[in-house]
Design a protein around this motif. Structure first.
Motif, PDB file in Angstrom:
ATOM      1  N   LEU A 115      -5.480  -8.440   4.569  1.00 31.56           N
ATOM      2  CA  LEU A 115      -4.345  -8.404   3.472  1.00 31.56           C
ATOM      3  C   LEU A 115      -3.530  -7.422   3.652  1.00 31.56           C
ATOM      4  CD1 LEU A 115      -7.110  -8.930   0.352  1.00 31.56           C
ATOM      5  CD2 LEU A 115      -5.251 -10.455   1.216  1.00 31.56           C
ATOM      6  N   LEU A 154      -9.731  -5.375  -0.223  1.00 32.12           N
ATOM      7  CA  LEU A 154      -8.809  -4.835   0.944  1.00 32.12           C
ATOM      8  C   LEU A 154      -9.829  -4.805   2.129  1.00 32.12           C
ATOM      9  CD1 LEU A 154      -5.978  -4.259   2.675  1.00 32.12           C
ATOM     10  CD2 LEU A 154      -6.005  -2.055   1.420  1.00 32.12           C
ATOM     11  N   PHE A 167      -0.910  -9.446   5.597  1.00 30.64           N
ATOM     12  CA  PHE A 167      -0.092 -10.426   4.608  1.00 30.64           C
ATOM     13  C   PHE A 167       0.702  -9.685   3.759  1.00 30.64           C
ATOM     14  CE2 PHE A 167      -1.378 -11.562   0.003  1.00 30.64           C
ATOM     15  CZ  PHE A 167      -0.360 -12.769  -0.098  1.00 30.64           C
ATOM     16  N   SER A 217      -7.363 -15.865   1.975  1.00 32.57           N
ATOM     17  CA  SER A 217      -8.635 -14.815   2.214  1.00 32.57           C
ATOM     18  C   SER A 217      -9.248 -14.572   0.862  1.00 32.57           C
ATOM     19  CB  SER A 217      -7.964 -13.601   2.563  1.00 32.57           C
ATOM     20  OG  SER A 217      -7.323 -13.775   3.917  1.00 32.57           O
ATOM     21  N   GLY A 245      -3.146 -15.358   4.028  1.00 35.08           N
ATOM     22  CA  GLY A 245      -3.373 -14.346   2.834  1.00 35.08           C
ATOM     23  C   GLY A 245      -3.957 -14.542   1.632  1.00 35.08           C
ATOM     24  N   HIS A 305     -11.400  -7.430   3.422  1.00 38.88           N
ATOM     25  CA  HIS A 305     -10.577  -8.239   4.035  1.00 38.88           C
ATOM     26  C   HIS A 305      -9.185  -7.439   4.378  1.00 38.88           C
ATOM     27  CE1 HIS A 305     -12.460 -12.239   3.020  1.00 38.88           C
ATOM     28  NE2 HIS A 305     -12.662 -11.450   1.741  1.00 38.88           N
ATOM     29  N   ALA A 310       1.035 -10.142  -3.748  1.00 35.56           N
ATOM     30  CA  ALA A 310       0.504  -9.160  -2.617  1.00 35.56           C
ATOM     31  C   ALA A 310       0.066  -7.830  -2.878  1.00 35.56           C
ATOM     32  CB  ALA A 310       1.857  -9.255  -1.586  1.00 35.56           C
ATOM     33  N   THR A 347      -3.372  -7.880  -4.739  1.00 30.49           N
ATOM     34  CA  THR A 347      -4.723  -8.174  -3.999  1.00 30.49           C
ATOM     35  C   THR A 347      -4.974  -7.103  -3.111  1.00 30.49           C
ATOM     36  OG1 THR A 347      -3.167  -9.097  -2.155  1.00 30.49           O
ATOM     37  CG2 THR A 347      -4.263 -10.629  -3.995  1.00 30.49           C
ATOM     38  N   VAL A 348      -3.943  -6.333  -2.888  1.00 31.47           N
ATOM     39  CA  VAL A 348      -4.046  -5.013  -1.803  1.00 31.47           C
ATOM     40  C   VAL A 348      -4.677  -3.884  -2.770  1.00 31.47           C
ATOM     41  CG1 VAL A 348      -2.790  -3.347  -0.625  1.00 31.47           C
ATOM     42  CG2 VAL A 348      -2.458  -5.589   0.104  1.00 31.47           C
TER      43      VAL A 348
END
Length: 1021
Positions: A234, A228, A237, A142, A139, A231, A218, A221-222
């Motif tokens: 994620l 997102l 992840f 990425s 994750g 990727h 986490a 990043t989302v």
């Protein structure tokens, strides 16, 4: 705010998002749960002055491009990502791993040992060595580069550093460090703040923090939605990082969460009078502590949308950042500033939608960085308590308790409870005394392992009824209306509230009050004492009160979005009860559905199949008018398949279709002579006769059939002038599908009924016109398996002379070209084949319901089907959503009336009330409904006859103390009590073992004691 040239709508742009502002957006205006919206908002202001609120309502200064350069409190901003990234549903990318622990794409790419090192540092997994196949690695890999990992190598998790400290520690220039820190901040791998909680930042410098994964990196990043989308793995992840670290930890966590994860905070209004409460238990405390706010997307919803497990919720604008995190969110493009008033609007809309308030719980009582509004169907934080059956992880200090005397089992608290802690049960005594309801075991005093988890909690928590049963009336009603609740409201004179309660499950109470087949009354427990409560007549009275009101009741939509009404276009084909009900519930969810109807008037069989002496057409029209006020567009005189095709509508950007055209044709008997002049089907005859009040029927009429439609055809024939009307049916009197009351009314109109006969042939005269019908004796209608399988004595016949024959032996579906070119399959009776839960056909965007799916049924069945279809359509057009996950299965069980102990002497014996009926002197072309409504005195007497069978039952071991149940109760019957005060003790993540170790010692002792107690009980038995 920018107004379109079209004055009908207003378009608002926040960040890069565009949406339409409907008439009912922002703060709810309708009171709910026994409190006004103003009272709820005022409760969250607890302790704040007007000046305090004014400070928090300051808006940021914007430059010429609309970009904030100064935060609401005047501090300069350094915007490093100017566009807040919104990704709408139709553009969202999905990633569904082959298995829960399948490695993400980065695990098969060139390894990044530096990133692996940082992942091992940031993770919170116990006794685990991170490797390249772990989500902790793939994750982060990425999005994180090896150069960035080298910069953070010297940083410790959650230990803040200034830019100078980071640069010096990494041995790079300040400029390079800034470049990399900015990149990682936008990505979400780094956060920053200006706080001085540790006393090491007296100048308030910006300091950078290497966060833990959850809550932290986490989520961040989302929340970068474009990232997102680039990727989508994620999402998985994030999901894994909220699961794997907790598989060992949850059972060891004491009340309060010990600095792990998130913490439920109750609805403020539910604890506003709680004198023993702690400040940290109140939203108002945190709203006062911080002086500026942002809002961004719900990271859990974004992740679950990417994983195709969303439940129809708009991800945007749910998670509130406070203080420094608000500035971080704005500077990195993860959110935008909002005022205090807008915070309150979001919180109130969350409560209206049944979303749980949670605060971050890793920094002790001195700090939170966010307030989330969590949907249990997607939320990973709520999952920690639900999946592992360990409510200590997130539950507040409060537990819900029901006042049984006040409770009416309306089900509102049950439907909204995210934890499945409230279920419907009963109040009545049984032969074995009061029912004892089960309690969920807890890890507090039980050994705990995976067998004690509930991986299917999203579905299990939606089961609303104990298997020992609840009020028979609610169970028997196909729409499961809160009958006991609206009877109580009517008894109290709260007629508008009663109507609102009915309309949660039935948009046509005035219609159903006149024509329902009253399954609720057939099941009513009062029938064990004397006669069932006149439920339908009470409903008719309530609906009539609304018809008389100066302003009709129009429900306020409950929209799972903070951006106004949903813009996705949905078409409903067929304006009968199923189609209109679907449109009603779609409008109630914030859509503007378009209904296509081939007839001149909407209403379907309510208009074209039910005589006015049973259901006057102005009643139907009045109830349909409410749908228009809610935003439903009805286009009559348009036949889909002929005037416009489904493909044409797709080109007009309609995303989904609900096909509910009903059974519009009549079936033939398959006998000689049935195609002659003078023979018609009941459907065609009723449509013709009801469309022309002066329609004439001359001579004798034979109606073939024994159902309610046959009864209608016979009675209408009498009103149209036929001087001799008889019904002939296969069934014996006790087998007839027609309701006994309908049979009696037909006989009162002069219709004679002949049982046990089937048509052999229609006899014609020399001109080919009907002269009579020959019938043959039916010796059996059903076989031993109760299947329709009639047998006849061909030698026993009788001839009945007549001029008119009406065939009422069934109805057929007339599809025309509606489904031409589609993948929809047709099955038995030419009905559409669809999933029994979702009503989705083999053509994914086509859903069906009502008679085209079930065959001919009653209006209330069509209403229930339309409601369920609306839920499916909503989830379908909100792409990335599951049609079934966490969906209410509407599973209800009737209490065992054979086991109930009733003392007839304890009840009044005033007898069932009967509405007045106007005397009818002649039925010739008389279409007026002679029935009258109850008087208010009769309402008081009749509602007093209810035995109040049902009640809500709370399992306090499952309750998480969110208080949402209190927002649904209109009877002041459920309250929060501060049962677990220790749950308000907050720890930092670094101090978690200070809480866990003492708790584990006590828990071990309790487990041994529980085991010994169980062995002792077992031995005694």
């Amino acid at each position: 705010m920018v107004e379109d040239a079209d004055e009908k709508s207003t378009v608002i742009r926040i960040g890069t998002a565009t949406y339409e502002e409907g008439a009912k957006t922002g703060r709810p205006t309708e009171d709910y749960g026994g409190a006004s919206v103003e009272e709820r908002a005022e409760a969250m202001r607890r302790g704040m002055t007007d000046e305090d609120v004014a400070v928090r309502n300051r808006k940021p200064q914007l430059d010429e491009n609309g970009i904030p350069r100064v935060n609401p409190q005047g501090r300069d901003l350094r915007i490093i990502n100017e566009r807040e990234t919104f990704v709408e549903n139709d553009g969202a990318k999905h990633y569904v791993p082959s298995s829960a622990d399948a490695p993400g794409p980065a695990s098969s790419e060139a390894p990044k040992p530096g990133v692996l090192r940082e992942a091992a540092k940031m993770t919170d997994r116990m006794l685990h060595k991170t490797n390249y196949d772990d989500p902790d690695y793939w994750g982060l890999a990425s999005v994180m580069t090896e150069e960035e990992a080298a910069l953070t190598r010297h940083m410790k998790r959650r230990v803040p550093e200034t830019l100078e400290q980071v640069a010096a520690g990494a041995g790079v220039s300040k400029e390079k460090a800034q470049e990399l820190l900015d990149s990682m901040s936008v990505k979400g791998c780094i956060e920053y703040n200006w706080e001085n909680l540790d006393g090491k930042n007296p100048k308030g410098e910006k300091r950078y923090v290497l966060p833990m994964f959850v809550p932290g990196a986490a989520e961040f990043t989302v929340m970068n939605q474009q990232q997102l989308n680039d990727h989508p793995e994620l999402g998985s992840f994030f999901e894994r990082m909220t699961y794997l670290p907790l598989t060992m930890a949850t059972k060891m966590v004491p009340p309060g969460g010990a600095g792990v994860g998130m913490h439920v905070i109750p609805v403020e209004h539910a604890i506003k009078h709680e004198n023993q409460s702690a400040d940290v238990e109140h939203l108002s405390h945190w709203l006062k502590k911080y002086d500026h706010f942002s809002v961004g997307a719900c990271s859990c919803t974004l992740a679950e949308r990417a994983r195709t497990n969303n439940a129809g919720r708009d991800p945007q604008n749910w998670c509130i950042g406070v203080g420094d995190l608000a500035d971080y969110s704005v500077e990195t493009g993860k959110g935008h500033y909002i005022t205090y008033d807008e915070v309150i609007d979001i919180l109130l809309n969350a409560e209206k939608n049944g979303y749980v308030h949670q605060i971050t719980n890793i920094d002790g009582e001195r700090k939170i960085f966010g307030i989330c509004n969590c949907d249990v169907n997607v939320c990973y934080a709520l999952r920690t308590s639900q999946l592992f059956n360990t409510p200590n992880m997130s539950a507040s200090a409060y537990r819900a308790h029901v006042d049984e005397e006040k409770c009416v089992a309306c089900g509102g608290c049950v439907e909204v409870c995210p934890a499945g802690a409230v279920q419907l049960g009963q109040k009545l005594l049984t032969k074995n005394g009061r029912i004892t309801y089960p309690k969920q075991p807890l890890p507090d005093d039980h050994a705990w392992s995976e067998k004690d988890w509930d991986p299917n909690y999203k579905n299990n928590n939606r089961i609303e009824c104990h298997e020992t049963g609840t009020s028979p009336c609610k169970v028997a009603c196909p729409a499961h209306i809160a009958i006991q609740g609206y009877l109580r409201m009517a008894a109290q004179g709260r007629y508008r509230d009663a109507l609102a309660l009915i309309k949660k499950e039935n948009p046509f109470p005035a219609v159903c009050g006149r024509i329902c087949n009253k399954r609720c009354e057939a099941a009513c427990t009062r029938g064990l004492v004397d006669e069932a409560v006149a439920i339908d007549d009470v409903k008719a009275f309530i609906a009539a009160k609304d018809m008389e009101a100066e302003h009709r009741f129009v429900p306020e939509p409950v929209i799972s979005s903070n951006r106004g009404r949903h813009l996705e276009k949905i078409a409903v084909v067929g304006a009968g009860p199923a189609g209109l009900s679907c449109a009603y519930y779609l409008a109630n969810m914030g859509y503007n559905p378009v209904v296509f109807e081939k007839n001149p008037l909407p209403g379907g069989m309510m208009v074209y199949g039910i005589p006015s002496y049973k259901l006057e057409k102005d009643v139907v029209a009045a109830e349909i008018d409410i749908l228009r006020q809610m935003g439903v567009e009805i286009r009559c005189g348009v036949e889909v398949g002929r005037d416009v095709t489904l493909d044409d509508l797709r080109k007009q950007d309609f995303k989904a279709f609900y096909v509910a055209i009903g059974c519009q044709g009549g079936r033939k008997a398959g006998v000689d002579g049935e195609d002659a002049q003078g023979v018609s089907t009941a459907v065609d005859f009723l449509r013709c006769a009801l469309d022309d009040p002066q329609h004439k029927v001359e001579g004798a009429t034979v109606v073939i059939g024994g159902g309610n439609v046959a009864i209608d055809a016979a009675r209408v024939s009498r009103r149209c002038g036929s001087d001799d009307v008889s019904m002939w049916c296969l069934e014996q009197p006790d087998e007839m599908p027609a309701l006994p009351l309908e049979v009696q009314e037909a006989e009162d109109d002069g219709v004679t009924i002949h049982n046990g006969w089937g048509p052999a042939r229609v006899e014609l005269d020399e001109a080919g016109r009907v002269r009579g019908v020959t019938f043959k004796r039916c010796t059996r209608v059903f076989d031993e398996a109760k299947h329709f399988s009639p047998t006849y004595d061909e030698s026993d016949t009788t001839f009945v002379p007549c001029k008119n024959v009406v065939l009422s032996i069934g109805q057929s579906i007339e599809w025309g070209d509606l489904l031409k070119g589609s993948k929809v399959k047709l099955g038995r009776g030419n009905g559409a084949v669809a999933d029994p839960k979702t009503y989705q056909t083999d053509e994914p965007d086509i859903f069906v319901g009502g008679d085209v799916y079930t065959g001919p049924s009653f209006v209330i069945d069509a209403i229930a089907a339309g409601h369920e279809a609306a839920i499916s359509l909503h989830r379908f057009v909100q792409t990335g959503s599951s049609l079934t996950l966490g969906r209410n299965p509407r599973h209800y069980v009737e209490l065992n009336k054979d086991d109930v102990v009733l003392a007839p002497g304890d009840y009044d014996h005033a007898g069932r009330q009967v509405p007045a009926c106007q005397k009818v002197t002649s039925i010739d072309h008389n279409w007026h409904d002679p029935r009258r409504q109850f008087t208010e005195e009769q309402i008081r007497k009749e509602t007093a006859r209810c035995l109040k069978c049902g009640a809500s039952i709370v399992d306090t071991n499952k309750c998480i103390g969110c208080g949402l149940c209190t927002t649904r109760c209109e009877f002041d019957a459920i309250h929060l009590s501060r049962d677990v005060p220790e749950a308000s003790t907050m720890y930092t993540a670094e101090d978690k073992m200070k809480a866990i170790l003492p708790y584990q010692a006590k828990r071990s002792f309790k487990i041994v004691r529980t085991k010994l107690s169980g062995e002792k009980d077992k031995a005694s038995k």
